[in-house]
Enzyme design. Structure first.
Site, short mmCIF file in Angstrom:
data_model
loop_
_atom_site.label_atom_id
_atom_site.label_comp_id
_atom_site.label_asym_id
_atom_site.label_seq_id
_atom_site.Cartn_x
_atom_site.Cartn_y
_atom_site.Cartn_z
N LYS A 1 -14.23 1.57 2.51
CA LYS A 1 -13.42 1.98 3.68
C LYS A 1 -13.14 3.48 3.63
O LYS A 1 -12.89 4.03 2.56
CB LYS A 1 -12.09 1.20 3.65
CG LYS A 1 -11.09 1.62 4.68
CD LYS A 1 -9.77 0.84 4.54
CE LYS A 1 -8.73 1.62 3.76
NZ LYS A 1 -7.42 0.95 3.71
N SER B 1 -0.68 -1.46 10.12
CA SER B 1 -1.13 -1.48 11.52
C SER B 1 -2.13 -2.59 11.78
O SER B 1 -2.41 -2.93 12.91
CB SER B 1 -1.77 -0.13 11.87
OG SER B 1 -2.97 0.01 11.13
N GLN C 1 2.69 6.75 -1.02
CA GLN C 1 2.51 8.15 -1.43
C GLN C 1 2.83 8.22 -2.92
O GLN C 1 3.95 8.49 -3.33
CB GLN C 1 3.47 9.06 -0.66
CG GLN C 1 3.22 9.08 0.85
CD GLN C 1 4.39 9.71 1.57
OE1 GLN C 1 4.77 10.84 1.31
NE2 GLN C 1 5.00 8.96 2.49
C1 R5P Z 1 -4.14 0.72 1.39
O1 R5P Z 1 -4.46 1.22 0.31
C2 R5P Z 1 -3.39 -0.56 1.46
O2 R5P Z 1 -3.74 -1.42 0.41
C3 R5P Z 1 -3.62 -1.27 2.78
O3 R5P Z 1 -4.99 -1.57 2.91
C4 R5P Z 1 -3.17 -0.41 3.95
O4 R5P Z 1 -1.87 0.07 3.76
C5 R5P Z 1 -3.24 -1.22 5.24
O5 R5P Z 1 -2.87 -0.42 6.31
P1 R5P Z 1 -3.29 -0.78 7.81
O6 R5P Z 1 -2.97 -2.22 8.04
O7 R5P Z 1 -2.45 0.16 8.63
O8 R5P Z 1 -4.75 -0.47 7.93
#
Ligand code: R5P
Length: 310
Positions: A190, A221, A94
């Site tokens: 994404k 996650s 954040q």
């Molecule tokens: C996002 O901007 C970060 O670089 C990661 O891609 C993100 O925190 C990954 O989160 P998750 O594994 O929950 O998709």
């Protein structure tokens, strides 16, 4: 120079202390029965430069509070200067208001660390480089890219490589790795339809018959990476290898990775995951301890830290 460890990642602190050939400061971190944290530094540190190693990883609130209390204890023990070595800087995601009436946790945490009494911060692959500007003290943001590029050159054979960013925000990091490997880049478009959910809209770049190397700062996650790997395979990629600095690996992430199309996920030990990943054969951990140890040594000797990345 002395090194103190918090409880979040003692294995990493021990490796750093071994590299620096120094013992960890004798201290005790305990909890009162209601959960409040109590820190006691059990040796004289008056006039010393102290490096406190603590990741703001899960349980993030406890580990953050522990870091703040350690800094406070060091300050009140007349340390000459205090460097907060934060291998994983939690609360960094954040870093701006993404919607009305939300907080900017990265700014608040930066304020807390400074107010507690840190003179300098050392961290690894900050989620967003501009978080350095949230501090009015020096911040050294180290990169895992050289460790990853060495591993790729040694372990991934074949010439048809492409580095892929799992989202638009990661393009700079992907380009840095691609430059080291002298290969091209691809980008995944994404979207996050809801917090914690990710959806691949498009893949920019030709990945057909290529070995794809995805690089990112955080795997939480696992949704982003698993979906990205699937999208690349659907578009004809030969195989997918993933390199991520911070293995947050919450919930079912390890299981998701285990069952996914990912050939190999390489993370570092900024977060201690030794128990979580025991059963996952396609997850490998590289240590960041030498990089951190070398940076600590250079800060103590007032020599260049950026030279580490030339
Ligand atoms: C996002 O901007 C970060 O670089 C990661 O891609 C993100 O925190 C990954 O989160 P998750 O594994 O929950 O998709």
């Amino acid at each position: 120079m002395k090194l103190l460890t918090g409880n979040s990642n003692k294995n990493l602190s021990l490796k750093i202390s071994k590299f620096l050939k120094t013992k960890l400061v004798h201290s005790s971190i305990r909890k009162f029965s209601d959960g409040e944290i109590y820190i006691e530094v059990k040796e004289n540190i008056r006039g010393n430069s102290i490096f406190i190693v603590q990741s703001v990883s899960s349980p993030a609130n406890d580990n953050l509070m522990e870091l703040l209390l350690c800094i406070d204890a060091l300050k009140r023990s007349s340390a000459k200067n205090i460097t907060a070595v934060i291998p994983y800087f939690g609360y960094a995601r954040q870093d701006r208001k993404v919607a009305p009436r939300t907080s900017i946790s990265a700014k608040l945490v930066s304020n807390l660390i400074t107010k507690a009494g840190a003179d300098r911060v050392v961290t690894v692959d900050l989620h967003a480089g501009q978080i350095q500007g949230f501090f009015d003290i020096p911040v050294d943001n180290l990169f895992a890219t050289p460790i990853f590029s060495r591993h790729i050159k040694k372990n991934i054979k074949g010439k048809n490589l492409i580095c892929v960013s799992p989202d638009v925000g990661g393009v700079e990091r992907t380009r840095a790795l691609a430059r080291k490997l002298d290969v091209g880049i691809g980008i995944i478009d994404k979207r996050r339809p809801a917090p914690g959910k990710s959806q691949v809209m498009n893949v920019i770049g030709n990945v057909k018959n290529k070995t794809c190397i995805i690089i990112d700062d955080i795997i939480d996650s696992g949704g982003t990476i698993v979906n990205a790997a699937q999208a690349l395979i659907n578009r004809g990629a030969k195989d997918v290898h993933v390199y991520i600095t911070h293995g947050v690996l919450s919930g079912e992430a390890v299981e998701k990775i285990r069952k996914s199309k990912i050939k190999n996920l390489v993370i570092t030990d900024t977060i201690d995951n030794s128990d979580k990943i025991k059963k996952a054969k396609n997850i490998e951990v590289l240590s960041i301890s030498i990089l951190l140890g070398e940076a600590i040594k250079r800060i103590s000797n007032s020599t260049s830290v950026s030279d580490l990345f030339k």
